[in-house]
Design an enzyme around this catalytic site. Structure first.
Site, PDB file in Angstrom:
ATOM      1  N   ARG A 118       6.142   5.693   5.516  1.00 48.78           N
ATOM      2  CA  ARG A 118       5.719   4.880   4.951  1.00 48.78           C
ATOM      3  C   ARG A 118       4.258   4.332   6.028  1.00 48.78           C
ATOM      4  O   ARG A 118       4.495   3.647   6.606  1.00 48.78           O
ATOM      5  CB  ARG A 118       5.880   3.581   3.910  1.00 48.78           C
ATOM      6  CG  ARG A 118       7.409   4.063   3.597  1.00 48.78           C
ATOM      7  CD  ARG A 118       8.484   2.778   3.611  1.00 48.78           C
ATOM      8  NE  ARG A 118       7.909   2.068   2.405  1.00 48.78           N
ATOM      9  CZ  ARG A 118       8.170   0.429   2.151  1.00 48.78           C
ATOM     10  NH1 ARG A 118       9.263   0.333   3.061  1.00 48.78           N
ATOM     11  NH2 ARG A 118       8.103  -0.247   1.190  1.00 48.78           N
ATOM     12  N   MET A 129      -2.760   5.078   0.417  1.00 51.84           N
ATOM     13  CA  MET A 129      -2.608   5.795   1.498  1.00 51.84           C
ATOM     14  C   MET A 129      -1.369   6.698   0.965  1.00 51.84           C
ATOM     15  O   MET A 129      -0.531   6.492   0.053  1.00 51.84           O
ATOM     16  CB  MET A 129      -2.603   5.022   2.781  1.00 51.84           C
ATOM     17  CG  MET A 129      -3.457   4.292   3.438  1.00 51.84           C
ATOM     18  SD  MET A 129      -3.435   3.716   5.231  1.00 51.84           S
ATOM     19  CE  MET A 129      -2.483   2.255   4.863  1.00 51.84           C
ATOM     20  N   SER A 811     -34.889 -27.784   3.404  1.00 50.81           N
ATOM     21  CA  SER A 811     -34.074 -27.110   2.706  1.00 50.81           C
ATOM     22  C   SER A 811     -34.197 -25.969   3.279  1.00 50.81           C
ATOM     23  O   SER A 811     -35.391 -24.831   3.039  1.00 50.81           O
ATOM     24  CB  SER A 811     -34.439 -27.399   0.948  1.00 50.81           C
ATOM     25  OG  SER A 811     -33.425 -26.676   0.584  1.00 50.81           O
ATOM     26  N   CYS A 878     -30.979 -23.909   0.098  1.00 51.97           N
ATOM     27  CA  CYS A 878     -31.403 -23.773  -1.490  1.00 51.97           C
ATOM     28  C   CYS A 878     -31.457 -22.207  -1.897  1.00 51.97           C
ATOM     29  O   CYS A 878     -31.884 -21.720  -2.853  1.00 51.97           O
ATOM     30  CB  CYS A 878     -32.203 -24.393  -2.356  1.00 51.97           C
ATOM     31  SG  CYS A 878     -33.922 -23.862  -1.404  1.00 51.97           S
TER      32      CYS A 878
HETATM   33  P1  ADP Z   1       2.671   1.712  -1.397  1.00 49.53           P
HETATM   34  O1  ADP Z   1       2.430   0.939  -0.239  1.00 49.53           O
HETATM   35  O2  ADP Z   1       2.391   2.432  -1.526  1.00 49.53           O
HETATM   36  O3  ADP Z   1       3.535   0.852  -2.160  1.00 49.53           O
HETATM   37  P2  ADP Z   1       4.990   1.870   0.049  1.00 49.53           P
HETATM   38  O4  ADP Z   1       6.091   2.584   0.942  1.00 49.53           O
HETATM   39  O5  ADP Z   1       5.720   0.931  -0.328  1.00 49.53           O
HETATM   40  O6  ADP Z   1       4.318   2.835  -0.806  1.00 49.53           O
HETATM   41  O7  ADP Z   1       6.626   4.020  -0.866  1.00 49.53           O
HETATM   42  C1  ADP Z   1       6.244   3.570  -1.972  1.00 49.53           C
HETATM   43  C2  ADP Z   1       7.793   3.666  -2.711  1.00 49.53           C
HETATM   44  O8  ADP Z   1       8.910   4.527  -2.180  1.00 49.53           O
HETATM   45  C3  ADP Z   1       8.410   1.835  -2.728  1.00 49.53           C
HETATM   46  O9  ADP Z   1       8.289   1.065  -3.997  1.00 49.53           O
HETATM   47  C4  ADP Z   1       9.855   2.758  -2.384  1.00 49.53           C
HETATM   48  O10 ADP Z   1      10.600   2.268  -4.037  1.00 49.53           O
HETATM   49  C5  ADP Z   1      10.444   3.421  -2.142  1.00 49.53           C
HETATM   50  N1  ADP Z   1      10.594   3.905  -0.971  1.00 49.53           N
HETATM   51  C6  ADP Z   1      10.129   3.475   0.576  1.00 49.53           C
HETATM   52  N2  ADP Z   1      10.883   3.514   1.645  1.00 49.53           N
HETATM   53  C7  ADP Z   1      11.701   4.034   1.281  1.00 49.53           C
HETATM   54  C8  ADP Z   1      13.641   3.084   1.642  1.00 49.53           C
HETATM   55  N3  ADP Z   1      14.138   3.442   2.808  1.00 49.53           N
HETATM   56  N4  ADP Z   1      14.518   3.344   1.046  1.00 49.53           N
HETATM   57  C9  ADP Z   1      14.122   4.182  -0.790  1.00 49.53           C
HETATM   58  N5  ADP Z   1      13.274   4.375  -1.747  1.00 49.53           N
HETATM   59  C10 ADP Z   1      12.135   4.144  -0.620  1.00 49.53           C
HETATM   60 MG    MG Z   2       5.080  -0.257  -2.129  1.00 49.33          MG
END
Ligand code: ADP
Ligand code: MG
Ligand code: MG
Length: 919
Positions: A118, A129, A811, A878
């Site tokens: 992520r 992203m 001013s 101002c």
């Molecule tokens: P964003 O930044 O767009 O919110 P995330 O990184 O939070 O994206 O990931 C999106 C979704 O993926 C999360 O809301 C979650 O539901 C799921 N997710 C992320 N990591 C995990 C994990 N380790 N286990 C289960 N679901 C996950």
């Molecule tokens: Mg998230």
């Protein structure tokens, strides 16, 4: 090759220098059983990574994982998309830490470890992203997952999701044209049709295996390579894709809008998967510890049983409100309630968090300070103080100064709203009232807004692609999606009026219609939405002032408006801590009274020229300007005098003795001249001269560059009788106020504009003093007054020590000081400022937020030099910048006495001034 080596060396050295230690730079931080990050490391770990570590540290159930730092992102972009050499070793070690904690192994055919990859920047950029879930699955590990979970369909569902995300994000499988939309989604839809089911979770393991086969074919066909089976190849691919998503178009646009520097980079979080899609005792959801739309202290959020990741926000299945979880999964709900309390107690702010329930056990996947509307920001801060979680100072710093103004936005006129028929009601996601034209696309909304109209963007649901339209629209209406939908999220952040998830609204893009029951509306028709109640109306409902305005004007009682009480509380706190005075720019008694009710402590700028346009005045003004000699001019000025005197008397009365700064005539005279034939003829008639005479004089007054021409004190120097008349009007008005039954002791401040030379001011001050003495003598009153000047050309700032010998106050006119300091016309800069922003040459519009490094120096120099020769000199500003929080912070630092801004910005300035003092 040698060149590459050199850069690598340099980068490592740079990192090493930062930490002074001789050891290699640490690029990865773990969280879980072994946790070496915490919430203070946001810059390095990004918001998500830092808070995952923090949650693990305070004992919340976080699946183990690690964060690759933002420094790697910077390195990646500085080195032609390559990683630091030591990264691979660190990554393997950190994967091993997870493997050890969970007793699983990445890529193993028994007990395979699955991961999520992520993004996570310093400031959250929701949905901008990429994320990849279920990484580590391949043709073999999927079998193990099926066996170990005892749920084959689940295992293959995870696999197909992974292939889809990986194919999309890493391998770049994209729609080739508009009709194509997402090829994976299309294949999924087709399969659902073939086997005759409505939802994905109704597909059997066999169906899913078939789908996986088709997915792989899509990848093969479109990318000419096969979906990778090696888990580490998958991991590196995903990490790279997340780093690359920092520079995707959406992310760039988002950063521009919110002023996030590209140099920050994103971190990458790698985390063990937990599964909300393993069965009926599993769920995934998002929640807020308080209501982010209005700030109320209620548990707020939604979840889906048997679902994964983005299902909740994707709008395919409608999620349940969090309250329902209490019935469906009482244990998980109780755990969540406990987490909710613990989070607020620890982070001391409203949290927005993501969770997953796997076999009735709760896991936390993310938490952050929740985005909220302006109203919610105020309410939450005030209530957190009441609950003793934070103190007043912290509360003041938590409220973005601008959000105070969202308590002042218009609401629907209660009478008009009552009369209007509610067509339907959606979820209130962004408070306020919006009426405008129905626009089904972002482009359309932009068009309507660009041509000066009001747009309400109406979508089934919004996606990041709609961002431009959402920025342009006055309000947003969606028919699908709940409180965590994209529309709700953006509305919170941008303080937009928003109604979302209005399920009775049927939007048909093809037909270009919006239907609610029997009512069919077309694109371009008027619609009105109430983002406080969620109500939707056809047509344009009239708006009314906010509750705060209604209380301030006596139309409503303070005790009946909680919004007003919140406003009042924050303002009282702000006044306690701020050092800067707050005045207003006002030219009429109504504006002045309005500003005083908002807390203005005086008028910092009364522009007299605005007083010359009404009714007969413009004719006399024109007579004055076009006079051929002093005598004629004096005749016209004599006619203007009573008007001016009356205006000033009204203003002084409205201000009840508070200081009033009156600026003498400033703009280039041609602004008052008739330009079209008919008004020339009219003027000629009133003067009893030929039209040609008028035309010739207008022509003679033409200037090539009026902004730098015959204006400001240059006028008063050429025609002292103008200054004389204005000074007389001011002082006679003051005298009249002293003679009232209940005398108002005004101390008028006469301000000479556009001074660059000490002698210019001396020249004008002599006239003003003479007139003051005459008026006091004639009216037999003694009053105090001040004479000062605008500092608005660089020479004025640079010679402020000389000017301050005559001036009693300065001013800073930062509008002109910016124009003249930058050599950039305020009216023409629009044509290139966009490009400048894009290229980061000037990220902020210097006319909205002070150019601290350049123009700011002129203010600093002017203030310091002024004080050198005149210790007690009063210093204010101002320009437009007087209402801009960042600029206010700057003026506080320079040590000015007050800022002056337009009446509606006064509350914002009070709060921003307090924040500047508290920072
Ligand atoms: P964003 O930044 O767009 O919110 P995330 O990184 O939070 O994206 O990931 C999106 C979704 O993926 C999360 O809301 C979650 O539901 C799921 N997710 C992320 N990591 C995990 C994990 N380790 N286990 C289960 N679901 C996950
Ligand atoms: Mg998230
Ligand atoms: Mg000016």
């Amino acid at each position: 090759m040698p060149a590459k080596k050199a850069t690598k060396k340099k980068a490592v050295k740079r990192g090493a220098k930062k930490r002074t230690a001789a050891t290699a730079v640490k690029y990865i931080y773990d969280f879980g059983d072994k946790t070496d990050g915490n919430s203070k490391l946001r810059e390095l770990l990004g918001g998500k990574g830092a808070n995952l570590a923090e949650m693990a540290r305070i004992g919340l159930p976080v699946p183990p994982g690690f964060t690759i730092t933002t420094e790697v992102c910077t390195y990646f972009y500085d080195n032609g998309l390559k990683y630091p050499t030591t990264l691979e070793k660190e990554l393997k070690a950190s994967v091993a830490v997870i493997e050890k904690q969970l007793g699983k192994k990445l890529g193993a055919e028994k007990n395979p470890l699955l991961l999520s990859v992520r993004s996570g920047a310093r400031e959250s950029m929701p949905g901008m992203m990429d994320t990849i879930l279920n990484l580590g699955l391949n043709d073999k590990t999927v079998k193990a997952l099926a066996e170990e979970s005892g749920n084959e369909a689940f295992a293959y569902d995870c696999y197909r999701r992974f292939i889809q995300m990986y194919g999309d994000v890493v391998m770049g499988v994209q729609a080739v044209n508009e009709n194509d939309h997402c090829p994976f989604e299309a294949a999924l839809e087709k399969l659902r049709e073939e086997v005759g089911v409505k939802f994905d979770n109704q597909l059997t393991a066999e169906n899913l295996k078939e789908l996986i086969k088709r997915y792989k074919e899509i990848i093969k066909k479109r990318t000419k390579s096969a979906f990778p089976q090696d888990a580490y190849e998958q991991l590196w691919g995903s990490v790279g894709a997340v780093f690359k998503s920092w520079q995707n178009e959406r992310a760039i646009l988002y950063r521009q809008k919110y002023g996030i520097p590209a140099a920050w980079g994103t971190a990458v979080n790698v985390q063990a998967m937990v599964f909300g899609n393993m069965g009926e005792d599993c769920a995934t959801g998002v929640a807020f510890t308080r209501d982010p739309a209005n700030g109320e202290k209620v548990f707020y959020g939604e979840y889906l049983i048997n679902a994964q990741g983005e299902d909740v926000v994707a709008g395919i299945r409608t999620p349940n409100p969090i309250a329902k979880l209490k019935e469906e999964m009482p244990n998980a709900h109780a755990d969540l309630e406990a987490v909710r309390k613990k989070l607020e107690k620890h982070f001391k702010d409203m949290q927005d968090f993501e969770f997953t329930v796997q076999n009735n056990k709760l896991y936390m996947l993310q938490t952050r300070n929740g985005k909220r509307t302006g109203l919610a920001a105020v309410r939450i801060a005030v209530e957190l103080v009441k609950e003793k979680l934070i103190n007043q100072k912290t509360a003041l710093l938590k409220i973005p100064a601008d959000s105070i103004s969202s308590l002042l936005v218009a609401v629907f006129d209660p009478a008009a709203e009552k009369k209007a028929k509610v067509l339907s009601t959606g979820l209130p996601a962004g408070p306020g009232a919006a009426a405008g034209k129905i626009c089904f696309t972002a482009e359309k909304a932009e068009q309507v807004a660009a041509s000066g109209g009001h747009a309400v963007l109406c979508r089934v649901e919004t996606t990041p692609e709609d961002l431009r339209g959402m920025i342009a629209a006055d309000g947003i209406l969606t028919s699908r999606g709940g409180v965590s939908s994209h529309a709700a999220l953006v509305a919170r952040q941008m303080n937009k009026v928003c109604v979302c998830g209005a399920s009775e609204v049927v939007i048909d893009y093809g037909a270009g219609t919006l239907t609610i029951g029997d009512t069919v509306l077309n694109e371009g028709d008027d619609i009105s939405i109430n983002g406080t109640s969620g109500d939707i109306y056809a047509g344009s409902v009239t708006t009314a002032p906010s509750e705060v305005n209604q209380v301030l004007s006596g139309k409503m009682k303070a005790k009946d408006s909680y919004t007003f009480q919140l406003f009042d509380q924050v303002m009282t706190w702000a006044d306690k801590y701020r050092k800067l005075g707050v005045r207003t720019n006002a030219d009429s008694p109504e504006q002045a009274a309005n500003a005083v009710s908002f807390g203005a402590e005086g008028i910092g700028l009364c522009r007299t020229e605005h007083m010359f346009f009404e009714g007969d005045r413009i004719t006399f003004m024109r007579q004055m300007i076009l006079a051929s000699d002093e005598k004629e001019r004096r005749t016209a000025l004599k006619k203007l005098l009573p008007f001016q005197r009356k205006d000033f008397t009204g203003l002084f009365k409205a201000m009840g003795g508070l200081p009033v700064t009156v600026r003498l005539l400033d703009p280039p005279l041609h602004e008052f001249l008739p330009h079209d034939e008919s008004s020339k003829r009219e003027l000629a008639n009133s003067l009893g001269v030929d039209v040609d005479v008028i035309s010739n004089r207008v022509h003679a007054l033409h200037e090539a560059n009026p902004m730098l021409g015959h204006r400001g004190c240059r006028l008063g120097i050429s025609y002292p009788e103008i200054t004389e008349m204005q000074a007389r009007a001011i002082f006679e008005a003051a005298a009249a106020c002293y003679k009232l039954k209940k005398p108002i002791k005004v101390v008028p401040e006469v301000m000479v504009p556009l001074v660059g030379f000490a002698d210019e001011l001396k020249n004008q001050v002599a006239v003003i003093h003479r007139v003051a003495a005459e008026v006091m003598e004639k009216k037999k009153v003694k009053f105090e007054y001040l004479v000062g000047t605008m500092i608005e050309v660089p020479r004025g700032a640079l010679t402020a020590d000389e000017i301050a010998e005559t001036a009693q106050f300065f001013s800073f006119g930062t509008n002109d000081l910016t124009q003249t300091g930058l050599g950039m016309s305020r009216d023409d800069a629009g044509s290139f400022l966009g490009k400048y922003k894009e290229l980061d040459i000037m990220p902020q519009n210097p006319f909205a937020s002070i150019d601290a490094a350049g123009v700011g120096q002129l203010v600093e120099i002017g203030a310091a030099k002024g004080r050198k020769t005149n210790k007690g000199i009063k210093l204010g500003i101002c320009g437009e910048h007087g209402g801009d929080p960042a600029s206010i912070n700057f003026f506080h630092q320079v040590g000015l006495n007050y800022v002056s801004c337009s009446p509606p910005r006064v509350p914002v300035a009070r709060l921003a001034a307090a924040q500047a003092a508290l920072k």
